[in-house]
Design an enzyme around this catalytic site. Structure first.
Site, PDB file in Angstrom:
ATOM      1  N   ASP A 191      -7.931  -3.253   0.157  1.00 17.94           N
ATOM      2  CA  ASP A 191      -8.807  -2.288  -0.496  1.00 17.94           C
ATOM      3  C   ASP A 191      -9.980  -2.077   0.444  1.00 17.94           C
ATOM      4  O   ASP A 191     -10.631  -3.030   0.865  1.00 17.94           O
ATOM      5  CB  ASP A 191      -9.280  -2.757  -1.871  1.00 17.94           C
ATOM      6  CG  ASP A 191      -9.730  -1.556  -2.696  1.00 17.94           C
ATOM      7  OD1 ASP A 191      -8.892  -0.666  -2.958  1.00 17.94           O
ATOM      8  OD2 ASP A 191     -10.928  -1.458  -3.033  1.00 17.94           O
ATOM      9  N   GLY A 208      -8.068   9.217   7.331  1.00 23.01           N
ATOM     10  CA  GLY A 208      -9.281   9.180   6.506  1.00 23.01           C
ATOM     11  C   GLY A 208     -10.523   9.691   7.233  1.00 23.01           C
ATOM     12  O   GLY A 208     -10.531  10.781   7.801  1.00 23.01           O
ATOM     13  N   TYR A 209     -11.560   8.871   7.238  1.00 20.52           N
ATOM     14  CA  TYR A 209     -12.853   9.282   7.800  1.00 20.52           C
ATOM     15  C   TYR A 209     -12.957   9.050   9.314  1.00 20.52           C
ATOM     16  O   TYR A 209     -14.027   9.245   9.904  1.00 20.52           O
ATOM     17  CB  TYR A 209     -13.985   8.528   7.084  1.00 20.52           C
ATOM     18  CG  TYR A 209     -14.040   8.814   5.597  1.00 20.52           C
ATOM     19  CD1 TYR A 209     -14.747   9.916   5.114  1.00 20.52           C
ATOM     20  CD2 TYR A 209     -13.355   8.018   4.680  1.00 20.52           C
ATOM     21  CE1 TYR A 209     -14.784  10.196   3.753  1.00 20.52           C
ATOM     22  CE2 TYR A 209     -13.385   8.298   3.315  1.00 20.52           C
ATOM     23  CZ  TYR A 209     -14.089   9.376   2.859  1.00 20.52           C
ATOM     24  OH  TYR A 209     -14.121   9.665   1.519  1.00 20.52           O
ATOM     25  N   THR A 237       0.837  -1.201   0.000  1.00 12.69           N
ATOM     26  CA  THR A 237       0.000   0.000   0.000  1.00 12.69           C
ATOM     27  C   THR A 237       0.867   1.245   0.000  1.00 12.69           C
ATOM     28  O   THR A 237       1.990   1.218   0.513  1.00 12.69           O
ATOM     29  CB  THR A 237      -0.947   0.028   1.224  1.00 12.69           C
ATOM     30  OG1 THR A 237      -1.666   1.266   1.230  1.00 12.69           O
ATOM     31  CG2 THR A 237      -0.202  -0.085   2.541  1.00 12.69           C
ATOM     32  N   ASN A 270      -0.586   4.010   1.251  1.00 10.14           N
ATOM     33  CA  ASN A 270      -1.278   4.802   2.267  1.00 10.14           C
ATOM     34  C   ASN A 270      -0.563   4.588   3.613  1.00 10.14           C
ATOM     35  O   ASN A 270      -0.576   3.473   4.151  1.00 10.14           O
ATOM     36  CB  ASN A 270      -2.745   4.336   2.318  1.00 10.14           C
ATOM     37  CG  ASN A 270      -3.561   5.057   3.371  1.00 10.14           C
ATOM     38  OD1 ASN A 270      -3.087   5.318   4.475  1.00 10.14           O
ATOM     39  ND2 ASN A 270      -4.807   5.363   3.035  1.00 10.14           N
ATOM     40  N   LYS A 315      -2.505   3.068   6.534  1.00  9.69           N
ATOM     41  CA  LYS A 315      -2.659   1.610   6.439  1.00  9.69           C
ATOM     42  C   LYS A 315      -1.347   0.902   6.794  1.00  9.69           C
ATOM     43  O   LYS A 315      -1.367  -0.128   7.460  1.00  9.69           O
ATOM     44  CB  LYS A 315      -3.033   1.201   5.013  1.00  9.69           C
ATOM     45  CG  LYS A 315      -4.432   1.542   4.581  1.00  9.69           C
ATOM     46  CD  LYS A 315      -4.655   0.887   3.216  1.00  9.69           C
ATOM     47  CE  LYS A 315      -5.898   1.334   2.535  1.00  9.69           C
ATOM     48  NZ  LYS A 315      -6.044   0.730   1.189  1.00  9.69           N
ATOM     49  N   GLU A 357      -3.481   1.343 -10.875  1.00  6.49           N
ATOM     50  CA  GLU A 357      -4.766   1.978 -11.185  1.00  6.49           C
ATOM     51  C   GLU A 357      -5.905   1.125 -10.629  1.00  6.49           C
ATOM     52  O   GLU A 357      -6.002  -0.065 -10.955  1.00  6.49           O
ATOM     53  CB  GLU A 357      -4.916   2.143 -12.706  1.00  6.49           C
ATOM     54  CG  GLU A 357      -5.947   3.190 -13.037  1.00  6.49           C
ATOM     55  CD  GLU A 357      -6.425   3.122 -14.488  1.00  6.49           C
ATOM     56  OE1 GLU A 357      -7.526   3.641 -14.766  1.00  6.49           O
ATOM     57  OE2 GLU A 357      -5.707   2.532 -15.319  1.00  6.49           O
TER      58      GLU A 357
HETATM   59  P1  ITT Z   1      -3.633   2.067  -1.355  1.00  5.71           P
HETATM   60  O1  ITT Z   1      -4.525   1.766  -2.539  1.00  5.71           O
HETATM   61  O2  ITT Z   1      -2.243   2.428  -1.747  1.00  5.71           O
HETATM   62  O3  ITT Z   1      -3.676   0.972  -0.339  1.00  5.71           O
HETATM   63  P2  ITT Z   1      -5.681   4.058  -0.783  1.00  5.71           P
HETATM   64  O4  ITT Z   1      -5.853   5.078   0.293  1.00  5.71           O
HETATM   65  O5  ITT Z   1      -5.859   4.528  -2.212  1.00  5.71           O
HETATM   66  O6  ITT Z   1      -4.231   3.378  -0.608  1.00  5.71           O
HETATM   67  P3  ITT Z   1      -8.094   2.491  -0.972  1.00  5.71           P
HETATM   68  O7  ITT Z   1      -8.269   2.671  -2.414  1.00  5.71           O
HETATM   69  O8  ITT Z   1      -8.376   1.142  -0.377  1.00  5.71           O
HETATM   70  O9  ITT Z   1      -6.620   2.848  -0.499  1.00  5.71           O
HETATM   71  O10 ITT Z   1      -9.004   3.585  -0.261  1.00  5.71           O
HETATM   72  C1  ITT Z   1      -9.393   3.440   1.046  1.00  5.71           C
HETATM   73  C2  ITT Z   1      -9.998   4.743   1.540  1.00  5.71           C
HETATM   74  O11 ITT Z   1     -11.095   4.435   2.419  1.00  5.71           O
HETATM   75  C3  ITT Z   1      -8.986   5.515   2.375  1.00  5.71           C
HETATM   76  O12 ITT Z   1      -8.206   6.395   1.582  1.00  5.71           O
HETATM   77  C4  ITT Z   1      -9.905   6.240   3.360  1.00  5.71           C
HETATM   78  O13 ITT Z   1     -10.465   7.378   2.752  1.00  5.71           O
HETATM   79  C5  ITT Z   1     -11.015   5.212   3.587  1.00  5.71           C
HETATM   80  N1  ITT Z   1     -10.638   4.322   4.706  1.00  5.71           N
HETATM   81  C6  ITT Z   1     -10.277   3.016   4.636  1.00  5.71           C
HETATM   82  N2  ITT Z   1      -9.956   2.533   5.829  1.00  5.71           N
HETATM   83  C7  ITT Z   1     -10.102   3.545   6.698  1.00  5.71           C
HETATM   84  C8  ITT Z   1      -9.905   3.675   8.079  1.00  5.71           C
HETATM   85  O14 ITT Z   1      -9.424   2.687   8.826  1.00  5.71           O
HETATM   86  N3  ITT Z   1     -10.172   4.864   8.639  1.00  5.71           N
HETATM   87  C9  ITT Z   1     -10.619   5.891   7.907  1.00  5.71           C
HETATM   88  N4  ITT Z   1     -10.801   5.872   6.604  1.00  5.71           N
HETATM   89  C10 ITT Z   1     -10.565   4.699   5.983  1.00  5.71           C
END
Ligand code: ITT
Length: 201
Positions: free
Chosen positions: A71, A155-156, A9, A11, A14, A42
Protein backbone atom coordinates in the site's frame (compact mmCIF):
# COMPACT_ATOMS: atom_id res chain seq x y z
CA UNK A 1 6.93 -26.37 2.22
CA UNK A 2 5.37 -23.95 -0.23
CA UNK A 3 7.91 -21.82 -2.08
CA UNK A 4 5.47 -19.67 -3.97
CA UNK A 5 4.90 -16.00 -3.12
CA UNK A 6 1.81 -14.26 -4.46
CA UNK A 7 2.27 -10.63 -5.51
CA UNK A 8 -1.01 -9.36 -4.08
CA UNK A 9 -1.82 -6.37 -6.26
CA UNK A 10 -4.01 -5.49 -9.23
CA UNK A 11 -1.71 -2.62 -10.24
CA UNK A 12 0.40 -3.81 -13.19
CA UNK A 13 3.07 -1.16 -12.51
CA UNK A 14 3.59 -2.59 -9.03
CA UNK A 15 3.56 -6.17 -10.36
CA UNK A 16 6.38 -5.35 -12.80
CA UNK A 17 8.46 -3.59 -10.20
CA UNK A 18 7.99 -6.15 -7.42
CA UNK A 19 8.86 -8.97 -9.82
CA UNK A 20 12.17 -7.28 -10.59
CA UNK A 21 12.90 -6.16 -7.01
CA UNK A 22 12.29 -9.65 -5.63
CA UNK A 23 13.80 -11.56 -8.57
CA UNK A 24 16.86 -12.73 -6.63
CA UNK A 25 14.79 -14.43 -3.92
CA UNK A 26 14.74 -18.20 -4.07
CA UNK A 27 10.96 -18.27 -4.27
CA UNK A 28 8.60 -18.59 -7.22
CA UNK A 29 6.79 -15.29 -7.67
CA UNK A 30 3.24 -15.63 -8.94
CA UNK A 31 0.73 -12.96 -9.93
CA UNK A 32 -3.05 -13.03 -9.42
CA UNK A 33 -3.46 -13.33 -13.21
CA UNK A 34 -1.18 -16.38 -13.37
CA UNK A 35 -3.29 -18.26 -10.84
CA UNK A 36 -6.61 -16.99 -12.26
CA UNK A 37 -7.41 -14.97 -9.14
CA UNK A 38 -9.62 -11.89 -9.41
CA UNK A 39 -9.96 -10.14 -6.08
CA UNK A 40 -10.85 -6.52 -5.36
CA UNK A 41 -10.21 -5.58 -1.75
CA UNK A 42 -11.94 -2.48 -0.41
CA UNK A 43 -9.27 -0.14 0.95
CA UNK A 44 -11.24 1.29 3.85
CA UNK A 45 -8.41 1.51 6.39
CA UNK A 46 -7.14 4.84 7.68
CA UNK A 47 -3.44 3.93 7.38
CA UNK A 48 -1.10 2.30 4.86
CA UNK A 49 -0.54 -0.49 7.38
CA UNK A 50 -4.23 -1.34 7.70
CA UNK A 51 -4.79 -1.33 3.94
CA UNK A 52 -1.64 -3.33 3.17
CA UNK A 53 -2.51 -5.92 5.83
CA UNK A 54 -6.09 -6.19 4.61
CA UNK A 55 -4.98 -6.77 0.99
CA UNK A 56 -2.26 -9.29 1.91
CA UNK A 57 -4.59 -11.28 4.17
CA UNK A 58 -7.43 -11.38 1.65
CA UNK A 59 -5.11 -12.62 -1.12
CA UNK A 60 -3.37 -15.15 1.17
CA UNK A 61 -6.62 -16.61 2.48
CA UNK A 62 -8.21 -16.82 -0.96
CA UNK A 63 -5.19 -18.37 -2.68
CA UNK A 64 -3.73 -20.49 0.11
CA UNK A 65 -0.34 -18.87 -0.66
CA UNK A 66 1.88 -16.50 1.28
CA UNK A 67 0.99 -13.08 -0.16
CA UNK A 68 2.86 -9.79 -0.37
CA UNK A 69 0.80 -6.60 -0.74
CA UNK A 70 1.97 -3.02 -1.13
CA UNK A 71 0.00 0.00 0.00
CA UNK A 72 1.68 3.16 -1.16
CA UNK A 73 1.15 6.80 -1.89
CA UNK A 74 2.56 10.21 -2.57
CA UNK A 75 2.75 12.74 0.28
CA UNK A 76 3.16 16.37 -0.69
CA UNK A 77 4.26 18.73 2.08
CA UNK A 78 2.44 21.80 0.74
CA UNK A 79 -0.79 19.77 0.75
CA UNK A 80 -0.30 18.55 4.33
CA UNK A 81 0.61 15.05 3.14
CA UNK A 82 -2.16 14.66 0.54
CA UNK A 83 -2.96 12.62 -1.47
CA UNK A 84 -1.33 10.00 0.84
CA UNK A 85 -3.38 6.85 1.24
CA UNK A 86 -5.86 8.27 -1.28
CA UNK A 87 -3.25 8.56 -4.07
CA UNK A 88 -4.89 5.94 -6.31
CA UNK A 89 -8.27 7.75 -6.09
CA UNK A 90 -7.10 11.38 -6.11
CA UNK A 91 -9.32 13.11 -8.66
CA UNK A 92 -12.43 15.16 -9.10
CA UNK A 93 -13.97 12.82 -11.67
CA UNK A 94 -14.95 9.15 -11.82
CA UNK A 95 -12.94 6.92 -14.19
CA UNK A 96 -9.87 9.15 -13.87
CA UNK A 97 -6.53 8.00 -15.31
CA UNK A 98 -3.03 8.41 -13.86
CA UNK A 99 -2.65 11.45 -16.16
CA UNK A 100 -5.87 12.98 -14.75
CA UNK A 101 -4.57 12.49 -11.22
CA UNK A 102 -1.26 14.15 -12.05
CA UNK A 103 -3.12 17.11 -13.58
CA UNK A 104 -5.39 17.32 -10.53
CA UNK A 105 -2.39 17.36 -8.19
CA UNK A 106 -0.70 20.13 -10.19
CA UNK A 107 -3.93 22.13 -10.10
CA UNK A 108 -3.97 21.86 -6.29
CA UNK A 109 -0.34 23.02 -6.12
CA UNK A 110 -0.75 26.03 -8.40
CA UNK A 111 0.24 29.19 -6.56
CA UNK A 112 2.02 27.35 -3.72
CA UNK A 113 5.67 28.34 -3.20
CA UNK A 114 8.39 26.12 -4.72
CA UNK A 115 10.04 23.69 -4.21
CA UNK A 116 7.09 21.35 -3.85
CA UNK A 117 8.81 18.84 -1.60
CA UNK A 118 7.22 15.42 -1.33
CA UNK A 119 7.95 11.79 -0.72
CA UNK A 120 6.64 8.45 -1.85
CA UNK A 121 5.79 5.96 0.88
CA UNK A 122 5.27 2.20 0.65
CA UNK A 123 4.14 -0.22 3.31
CA UNK A 124 4.55 -3.88 2.41
CA UNK A 125 2.49 -6.49 4.23
CA UNK A 126 3.29 -10.19 4.07
CA UNK A 127 0.48 -12.49 5.14
CA UNK A 128 0.13 -16.24 5.49
CA UNK A 129 -3.10 -18.16 4.74
CA UNK A 130 -3.25 -18.94 8.47
CA UNK A 131 -3.63 -15.23 9.21
CA UNK A 132 -0.25 -13.91 10.37
CA UNK A 133 0.81 -10.51 8.99
CA UNK A 134 4.17 -8.76 9.07
CA UNK A 135 4.94 -5.24 7.85
CA UNK A 136 7.88 -3.32 6.39
CA UNK A 137 8.11 0.21 5.03
CA UNK A 138 10.15 2.49 2.82
CA UNK A 139 10.22 6.14 1.72
CA UNK A 140 11.75 8.04 -1.16
CA UNK A 141 12.10 11.85 -1.00
CA UNK A 142 11.84 14.21 -3.97
CA UNK A 143 9.96 17.21 -5.41
CA UNK A 144 6.89 17.65 -7.58
CA UNK A 145 7.59 19.55 -10.81
CA UNK A 146 4.97 21.26 -12.99
CA UNK A 147 5.85 19.58 -16.32
CA UNK A 148 5.79 15.88 -17.05
CA UNK A 149 9.12 14.26 -17.90
CA UNK A 150 9.79 10.66 -18.93
CA UNK A 151 7.67 7.65 -19.77
CA UNK A 152 8.84 4.95 -17.36
CA UNK A 153 7.21 3.78 -14.16
CA UNK A 154 3.55 4.63 -13.50
CA UNK A 155 1.30 6.90 -11.47
CA UNK A 156 2.91 10.16 -10.36
CA UNK A 157 6.41 9.23 -11.64
CA UNK A 158 6.56 11.80 -14.53
CA UNK A 159 6.17 14.72 -12.08
CA UNK A 160 8.24 13.27 -9.22
CA UNK A 161 11.75 14.77 -9.49
CA UNK A 162 14.87 13.48 -7.74
CA UNK A 163 17.08 16.56 -7.27
CA UNK A 164 20.34 14.62 -6.69
CA UNK A 165 19.87 12.72 -9.96
CA UNK A 166 18.37 15.60 -11.98
CA UNK A 167 15.71 13.22 -13.32
CA UNK A 168 12.12 12.33 -12.64
CA UNK A 169 11.23 8.85 -11.49
CA UNK A 170 9.78 8.26 -14.98
CA UNK A 171 13.11 9.16 -16.63
CA UNK A 172 15.11 6.63 -14.62
CA UNK A 173 15.85 3.23 -16.12
CA UNK A 174 13.59 0.66 -14.42
CA UNK A 175 16.57 -0.97 -12.73
CA UNK A 176 17.50 2.33 -11.09
CA UNK A 177 13.98 3.11 -9.91
CA UNK A 178 13.93 -0.40 -8.47
CA UNK A 179 17.09 0.30 -6.50
CA UNK A 180 16.04 3.54 -4.85
CA UNK A 181 12.24 3.69 -4.79
CA UNK A 182 10.06 3.58 -1.69
CA UNK A 183 8.92 0.13 -2.88
CA UNK A 184 12.52 -1.10 -3.23
CA UNK A 185 13.32 0.17 0.26
CA UNK A 186 10.24 -1.45 1.77
CA UNK A 187 11.11 -4.72 0.00
CA UNK A 188 14.65 -4.48 1.34
CA UNK A 189 13.26 -4.09 4.86
CA UNK A 190 10.95 -7.07 4.20
CA UNK A 191 13.79 -9.43 3.26
CA UNK A 192 14.34 -10.84 6.77
CA UNK A 193 10.60 -11.55 7.02
CA UNK A 194 10.66 -13.43 3.71
CA UNK A 195 13.85 -15.28 4.65
CA UNK A 196 12.16 -16.36 7.86
CA UNK A 197 8.97 -17.53 6.14
CA UNK A 198 10.63 -19.30 3.22
CA UNK A 199 13.93 -20.29 4.78
CA UNK A 200 17.12 -19.27 3.00
CA UNK A 201 16.64 -21.92 0.39
P1 ITT B 1 -3.40 -2.35 -5.42
O1 ITT B 1 -4.19 -1.87 -4.23
O2 ITT B 1 -4.11 -3.41 -6.20
O3 ITT B 1 -2.01 -2.76 -5.03
P2 ITT B 1 -3.47 0.46 -6.16
O4 ITT B 1 -2.93 1.24 -7.31
O5 ITT B 1 -4.92 0.70 -5.78
O6 ITT B 1 -3.22 -1.10 -6.44
P3 ITT B 1 -2.61 1.73 -3.71
O7 ITT B 1 -3.94 1.82 -3.12
O8 ITT B 1 -1.45 1.36 -2.83
O9 ITT B 1 -2.55 0.69 -4.92
O10 ITT B 1 -2.32 3.14 -4.40
C1 ITT B 1 -1.04 3.54 -4.68
C2 ITT B 1 -1.08 4.76 -5.58
O11 ITT B 1 -0.01 5.64 -5.20
C3 ITT B 1 -0.82 4.37 -7.03
O12 ITT B 1 -2.02 4.05 -7.72
C4 ITT B 1 -0.13 5.63 -7.56
O13 ITT B 1 -1.09 6.61 -7.86
C5 ITT B 1 0.68 6.09 -6.34
N1 ITT B 1 2.01 5.44 -6.36
C6 ITT B 1 2.46 4.47 -5.53
N2 ITT B 1 3.69 4.08 -5.86
C7 ITT B 1 4.04 4.80 -6.93
C8 ITT B 1 5.18 4.85 -7.74
O14 ITT B 1 6.21 4.02 -7.57
N3 ITT B 1 5.20 5.73 -8.75
C9 ITT B 1 4.17 6.55 -8.97
N4 ITT B 1 3.04 6.56 -8.29
C10 ITT B 1 2.97 5.70 -7.25
Amino acid sequence: MNHRLLIATNNQGKVRELQEILSDLHVELVTPTQIGLTLEVEEDGSTYEENAAKKALAFARTSGLIALADDSGLEVDALDGAPGIYSARYSSKPGATDADRRAYLLEKLTGKPHPWTAHFHATIAIATPEGSVQLAEGNCPGEIIPEERGSGGFGYDPIFFLPELGQTMAELPAAEKNRLSHRARAAQAARPILADLFGNK
